[in-house]
Design an enzyme around this catalytic site. Structure first.
Site, PDB file in Angstrom:
ATOM      1  N   CYS A  83     -29.427  -3.177  18.741  1.00 34.43           N
ATOM      2  CA  CYS A  83     -30.882  -3.336  18.924  1.00 34.43           C
ATOM      3  C   CYS A  83     -31.477  -4.528  18.194  1.00 34.43           C
ATOM      4  O   CYS A  83     -32.034  -5.417  18.828  1.00 34.43           O
ATOM      5  CB  CYS A  83     -31.602  -2.080  18.472  1.00 34.43           C
ATOM      6  SG  CYS A  83     -31.248  -0.705  19.533  1.00 34.43           S
TER       7      CYS A  83
ATOM      8  N   LYS B 152     -30.409  -8.164  19.308  1.00 36.57           N
ATOM      9  CA  LYS B 152     -30.778  -8.393  20.704  1.00 36.57           C
ATOM     10  C   LYS B 152     -32.300  -8.504  20.854  1.00 36.57           C
ATOM     11  O   LYS B 152     -32.800  -9.373  21.563  1.00 36.57           O
ATOM     12  CB  LYS B 152     -30.236  -7.210  21.515  1.00 36.57           C
ATOM     13  CG  LYS B 152     -30.824  -7.007  22.876  1.00 36.57           C
ATOM     14  CD  LYS B 152     -30.146  -5.851  23.576  1.00 36.57           C
ATOM     15  CE  LYS B 152     -30.684  -4.484  23.211  1.00 36.57           C
ATOM     16  NZ  LYS B 152     -32.056  -4.243  23.676  1.00 36.57           N
TER      17      LYS B 152
ATOM     18  N   ARG C 221     -33.896  -2.392   1.351  1.00 35.14           N
ATOM     19  CA  ARG C 221     -32.933  -2.323   0.258  1.00 35.14           C
ATOM     20  C   ARG C 221     -31.981  -3.501   0.325  1.00 35.14           C
ATOM     21  O   ARG C 221     -31.420  -3.780   1.391  1.00 35.14           O
ATOM     22  CB  ARG C 221     -32.108  -1.035   0.365  1.00 35.14           C
ATOM     23  CG  ARG C 221     -32.944   0.219   0.326  1.00 35.14           C
ATOM     24  CD  ARG C 221     -33.499   0.430  -1.039  1.00 35.14           C
ATOM     25  NE  ARG C 221     -34.245   1.670  -1.106  1.00 35.14           N
ATOM     26  CZ  ARG C 221     -34.974   2.029  -2.150  1.00 35.14           C
ATOM     27  NH1 ARG C 221     -35.065   1.234  -3.194  1.00 35.14           N
ATOM     28  NH2 ARG C 221     -35.620   3.161  -2.151  1.00 35.14           N
TER      29      ARG C 221
HETATM   30  N1  LIG Z   1     -28.834   2.479  20.310  1.00 35.55           N
HETATM   31  C1  LIG Z   1     -29.974   2.692  19.664  1.00 35.55           C
HETATM   32  O1  LIG Z   1     -30.028   3.041  18.480  1.00 35.55           O
HETATM   33  C2  LIG Z   1     -31.297   2.532  20.383  1.00 35.55           C
HETATM   34  C3  LIG Z   1     -32.483   3.009  19.787  1.00 35.55           C
HETATM   35  C4  LIG Z   1     -33.694   2.886  20.484  1.00 35.55           C
HETATM   36  C5  LIG Z   1     -33.726   2.265  21.726  1.00 35.55           C
HETATM   37  N2  LIG Z   1     -32.557   1.781  22.263  1.00 35.55           N
HETATM   38  C6  LIG Z   1     -32.634   1.181  23.592  1.00 35.55           C
HETATM   39  O2  LIG Z   1     -32.209   2.174  24.526  1.00 35.55           O
HETATM   40  C7  LIG Z   1     -31.510   1.556  25.622  1.00 35.55           C
HETATM   41  C8  LIG Z   1     -30.117   2.158  25.737  1.00 35.55           C
HETATM   42  O3  LIG Z   1     -29.360   1.829  24.572  1.00 35.55           O
HETATM   43  P1  LIG Z   1     -27.936   2.496  24.281  1.00 35.55           P
HETATM   44  O4  LIG Z   1     -27.514   2.036  22.941  1.00 35.55           O
HETATM   45  O5  LIG Z   1     -28.025   3.963  24.563  1.00 35.55           O
HETATM   46  O6  LIG Z   1     -27.041   1.797  25.421  1.00 35.55           O
HETATM   47  P2  LIG Z   1     -25.540   2.156  25.879  1.00 35.55           P
HETATM   48  O7  LIG Z   1     -24.953   0.903  26.393  1.00 35.55           O
HETATM   49  O8  LIG Z   1     -24.849   2.924  24.802  1.00 35.55           O
HETATM   50  O9  LIG Z   1     -25.774   3.171  27.082  1.00 35.55           O
HETATM   51  C9  LIG Z   1     -26.274   2.813  28.345  1.00 35.55           C
HETATM   52  C10 LIG Z   1     -25.616   3.704  29.379  1.00 35.55           C
HETATM   53  O10 LIG Z   1     -26.236   3.509  30.640  1.00 35.55           O
HETATM   54  C11 LIG Z   1     -25.231   3.618  31.630  1.00 35.55           C
HETATM   55  N3  LIG Z   1     -25.755   3.023  32.872  1.00 35.55           N
HETATM   56  C12 LIG Z   1     -25.899   1.701  33.197  1.00 35.55           C
HETATM   57  N4  LIG Z   1     -26.444   1.584  34.420  1.00 35.55           N
HETATM   58  C13 LIG Z   1     -26.667   2.836  34.885  1.00 35.55           C
HETATM   59  C14 LIG Z   1     -27.216   3.376  36.072  1.00 35.55           C
HETATM   60  N5  LIG Z   1     -27.659   2.582  37.069  1.00 35.55           N
HETATM   61  N6  LIG Z   1     -27.289   4.717  36.215  1.00 35.55           N
HETATM   62  C15 LIG Z   1     -26.840   5.531  35.223  1.00 35.55           C
HETATM   63  N7  LIG Z   1     -26.313   5.084  34.081  1.00 35.55           N
HETATM   64  C16 LIG Z   1     -26.225   3.760  33.897  1.00 35.55           C
HETATM   65  C17 LIG Z   1     -24.038   2.922  31.027  1.00 35.55           C
HETATM   66  O11 LIG Z   1     -22.828   3.274  31.647  1.00 35.55           O
HETATM   67  C18 LIG Z   1     -24.126   3.428  29.577  1.00 35.55           C
HETATM   68  O12 LIG Z   1     -23.402   4.620  29.407  1.00 35.55           O
HETATM   69  C19 LIG Z   1     -31.531   0.061  25.323  1.00 35.55           C
HETATM   70  O13 LIG Z   1     -32.641  -0.518  25.933  1.00 35.55           O
HETATM   71  C20 LIG Z   1     -31.704  -0.011  23.821  1.00 35.55           C
HETATM   72  O14 LIG Z   1     -32.279  -1.217  23.407  1.00 35.55           O
HETATM   73  C21 LIG Z   1     -31.350   1.920  21.636  1.00 35.55           C
END
Ligand SMILES: NC(=O)c1ccc[n+]([C@@H]2O[C@H](COP(=O)([O-])OP(=O)(O)OC[C@H]3O[C@@H](n4cnc5c(N)ncnc54)[C@H](O)[C@@H]3O)[C@@H](O)[C@H]2O)c1
Length: 437
Positions: A267, A270, A258
């Site tokens: 996402c 990056k 759209r």
């Molecule tokens: N946000 C989205 O819509 C989305 C959708 C699909 C996939 N993803 C992928 O999922 C992954 C997570 O994304 P997000 O947006 O949830 O990230 P985010 O930064 O919101 O959350 C990541 C969390 O992991 C925690 N963390 C870091 N190291 C850690 C460890 N050793 N042990 C425990 N916790 C730990 C951090 O404190 C944080 O709370 C990424 O790879 C992203 O690309 C994100």
């Protein structure tokens, strides 16, 4: 079956809460003390439709417990879902250090564990990550992959703003797994989902998430380039795209197609950068992918030029998060736009019902503090008061509540610059301008 979820961010809390809602005992592992306390108090660490209610319910029943204790999480569960962040480095390369840190931590605990443990990588990570993860676990634990433990790829496809719904109704469940017994266990874990369950090679599954996100990003850029061209030629791009997507055979799907504002979030930017970086590294030319971010940046610039040409000194912004229904500010194009407007000396006022600065945390908080240090002084809690202060408003999130506010507003004339097609029935004219229609 007991499950541990590493990382309680946008992806982790949804998986943890929904799996707990399905009756599993879930341990959510986090490094942030604040998030652990918040979840154990029954409060979601993120703003997202339905997740607040689910977290409240599953923590009250103790189906979901948050902890910082990795040993307990690995010893007391059979499956660990890795949902930690995979941010961009300065070069665009994906930073996998948070993922590999969990490999070291889990490997260390597995030394002492006598039963089979499965790790599912939910985070978006480059092909090869699962294999490297397994090597680290083997080195740390002295155990053998597929005999004592297994690692599989299980990318997450949810969209922020619709995350719970997407968790329960994904396009498919994709599993990159090369061990039959693990596959059986994971199929059982997801048996409550009705969608297709696709099992493929690990590297294929890892690749799929990048292909999906690069294509989604490309679709957004494509539609926005079309809308800029159409605007110059006095053609309504909404109609052009409406007709274009009626071809369901070749154009497949209307999502991300759209005309609207630039893409952002944690996402698409990056993952496009990471794919482009990786292409260069392995000597593959990818001019389309390499230019997706340029096109997106141009679209923010296009919006900026459309705003400043109106010469209003006071600009109100509706929506600062990267899209409606979320408080995620990471790489939000609205944030970039605000920075440009401030640089031009405009007085900027921001209203976003989902963004409460006191509640945002982690990478989200770091991003906004880096980009606009004094953003709190720009935030307005009352949209009507904001309208009284400005001559022009910019709609940067497609949130129907903004539509209602503006349709019911009986005060002075305010020019609306619509970046997201919040008013599909309106045409550009005296008090309303669309960015590409
Ligand atoms: N946000 C989205 O819509 C989305 C959708 C699909 C996939 N993803 C992928 O999922 C992954 C997570 O994304 P997000 O947006 O949830 O990230 P985010 O930064 O919101 O959350 C990541 C969390 O992991 C925690 N963390 C870091 N190291 C850690 C460890 N050793 N042990 C425990 N916790 C730990 C951090 O404190 C944080 O709370 C990424 O790879 C992203 O690309 C994100």
């Amino acid at each position: 079956m007991k499950i541990s979820v590493f990382g309680l961010g946008y992806v982790g809390i949804i998986s943890a809460a929904c799996l707990a809602e399905q009756g599993y005992k879930v341990l959510g592992v986090e490094v942030s003390r604040d998030k652990i306390e918040q979840v154990n108090a029954g409060v979601s660490p993120i703003v997202e439709p339905y997740v607040g209610e689910i977290v409240k319910k599953v923590t009250a029943s103790k189906n979901l417990v948050a902890t910082g204790d990795i040993k307990q999480a690995v010893m007391e569960t059979n499956i660990s879902l890795i949902c930690v962040g995979t941010p961009s480095r300065e070069t665009g390369e994906v930073d996998l250090s948070y993922i590999f840190k969990t490999a070291e931590e889990i490997g260390e605990v597995l030394k002492e564990k006598n039963s089979f443990h499965i790790v599912l990588i939910r985070s978006t990570s480059m092909p090869g990550t699962v294999d490297k993860y397994a090597e680290i676990v083997e080195a740390k634990s002295g155990l053998k992959r597929k005999k004592d433990f297994d690692i599989a790829a299980n990318p997450e496809f949810l969209r922020e703003g619709n995350a719970v719904n997407d968790f329960y109704n994904p396009p498919y469940t994709l599993l990159g797994c090369e061990c039959e017994s693990s596959e059986k266990t994971i199929r059982k874990m997801y048996s409550f989902l009705e969608c297709q369950f696709i099992v493929t090679a690990i590297r294929t599954a890892e690749m799929l998430k990048y292909v999906n996100n690069a294509f989604h990003a490309l679709k957004v850029d494509f539609a926005n380039e079309v809308s800029r061209f159409c605007k110059r030629k006095n053609i309504d791009s909404r109609e052009v795209i409406d007709i274009f997507i009626m071809d369901r055979k070749l154009n497949i799907s209307e999502y991300y197609l759209r005309p609207g504002f630039a893409f952002g979030g944690s996402c698409l930017p990056k993952d496009v950068r990471a794919l482009s970086y990786e292409g260069k590294k392995i000597g593959v030319d990818m001019p389309v992918v390499e230019n997706i971010m340029n096109s997106n940046d141009l679209h923010v610039e296009w919006a900026f030029q459309n705003i400043i040409k109106e010469k209003s000194p006071k600009v109100g912004i509706f929506g600062i998060s990267f899209k409606n229904g979320t408080d995620d500010l990471r790489e939000s194009p609205a944030v970039l736009l605000v920075e440009k407007l401030l640089g031009k000396g405009k007085d900027v006022y921001i209203y976003d019902e989902n963004v409460h600065l006191a509640n945002i945390m982690g990478t989200n908080k770091e991003f906004i503090e880096r980009e606009i240090k004094h953003i709190s002084t720009l935030m307005e809690s009352d949209p009507i008061k904001m309208l009284e202060k400005v001559d022009m408003v910019v709609i940067a999130n497609k949130d129907n509540s903004y539509r209602e506010i503006l349709n019911n507003y009986k005060g002075k004339d305010v020019l609306i610059i619509d970046l997201v097609n919040l008013f599909p029935e309106r045409k550009s004219g005296k008090n309303y301008r669309g960015i590409g229609w």
